[in-house]
Enzyme design. Structure first.
Site, PDB file in Angstrom:
ATOM      1  CG  ASN A  36      20.154  62.595  73.217  1.00 33.46           C
ATOM      2  OD1 ASN A  36      19.765  63.509  72.236  1.00 33.46           O
ATOM      3  ND2 ASN A  36      20.306  61.178  73.306  1.00 33.46           N
ATOM      4  CB  SER A  73      23.622  63.541  87.802  1.00 30.19           C
ATOM      5  OG  SER A  73      22.722  62.139  88.302  1.00 30.19           O
ATOM      6  CE1 TYR A 101      21.382  61.770  83.217  1.00 28.59           C
ATOM      7  CE2 TYR A 101      22.019  60.682  85.188  1.00 28.59           C
ATOM      8  CZ  TYR A 101      21.579  61.753  84.412  1.00 28.59           C
ATOM      9  OH  TYR A 101      20.874  62.882  85.112  1.00 28.59           O
ATOM     10  CE  LYS A 153      23.292  64.924  83.363  1.00 32.35           C
ATOM     11  NZ  LYS A 153      22.669  66.085  82.707  1.00 32.35           N
TER      12      LYS A 153
END
Length: 247
Positions: free
Chosen positions: A84, A109, A146, A150
């Site tokens: 994703n 982020s 995560y 990023k």
């Protein structure tokens, strides 16, 4: 600007902050995998960002893309962030280049640099007198997978800028909350980004002239360990809020 702005992940929290402040400023084309629950301020495309054909169709005729879509969970597993967040972001960049889009504003982020918050630096770095100030020139130090995704999105942006002359602004978003920063949570106050400052920051990223940039997305907090000076210099960002107002 006459051409539409494509906003991926439009139904998420960042998307709603942007649209809450800028709904009437641009012609929007909104993309999200979930159908809208209300009356969206523009054409709405129900599609997943990993659907290359749908993304390419949504990209037709736009001049700017704000790319927010992806798995936003800090604890997201590798198979999800790979599909994703990394593959999906590559699809967006590639489609933008092929469609002749001028620029992509990529939602990065704080998790891309979260590992700078070491035990010997915290909690002092969250306080006004702290001596740690990240400015966007430092290398990524992700705090989770995560964050890795990023950091990969930032690097993909660098590639598409260098090899395809695509303007890219990567916004390392802090702690976005609508009404006030988290009370009694120093880290959250140091990285607070209000909804109206979020909308203003992305507005400047749409309008300003730049090549490839990494900026931090926080309000003008007294407590801060992210510098917003680069965002001021290259984007003309002038935040109005400060977490100290809620102490």
């Amino acid at each position: 600007m006459d051409d539409p702005v494509l906003l991926t992940g439009a139904a998420g929290r960042v998307g709603q902050a942007i649209l809450g402040g800028l709904a009437d400023e641009y012609e929007w084309r909104l993309l999200d995998r979930d159908p809208p629950t209300g009356d969206p301020p523009g054409e709405f495309v129900v599609a997943d960002v990993t659907d290359e054909e749908a993304v390419r169709e949504a990209m037709e005729g736009v001049s700017v893309v704000i790319h927010l879509a992806g798995d936003p969970r800090p604890e997201a597993p590798w198979d999800s962030v790979l599909t994703n967040n990394i593959d999906g972001t590559k699809i967006v960049y590639e489609a933008a280049v092929d469609a002749g889009v001028d620029r992509v504003v990529f939602a990065s982020s704080n998790h891309a640099v979260g590992a700078y918050e070491t035990d010997d630096r915290t909690p002092e770095m969250y306080r006004p007198q702290g001596d740690v100030l990240l400015d966007g020139t430092e290398l990524p130090r992700p705090s989770n997978l995560y964050g890795v995704s990023k950091a990969a999105g930032e690097t993909l942006g660098r590639y598409y800028h260098d090899h395809h002359d695509l303007s890219v602004c990567c916004v390392r978003i802090g702690n976005l909350t609508e009404d006030h920063p988290p009370i009694d949570y120093e880290r959250g106050q140091a990285m607070w980004l209000s909804y109206r400052d979020c909308a203003h920051l992305f507005d400047r990223a749409i309008r300003a002239d730049y090549g490839y940039e990494i900026v931090y997305g926080i309000s003008d907090n007294d407590r801060k360990y992210y510098s917003i000076e680069h965002a001021r210099d290259v984007l003309g960002y002038e935040p109005r809020d400060n977490s100290a107002e809620f102490d």
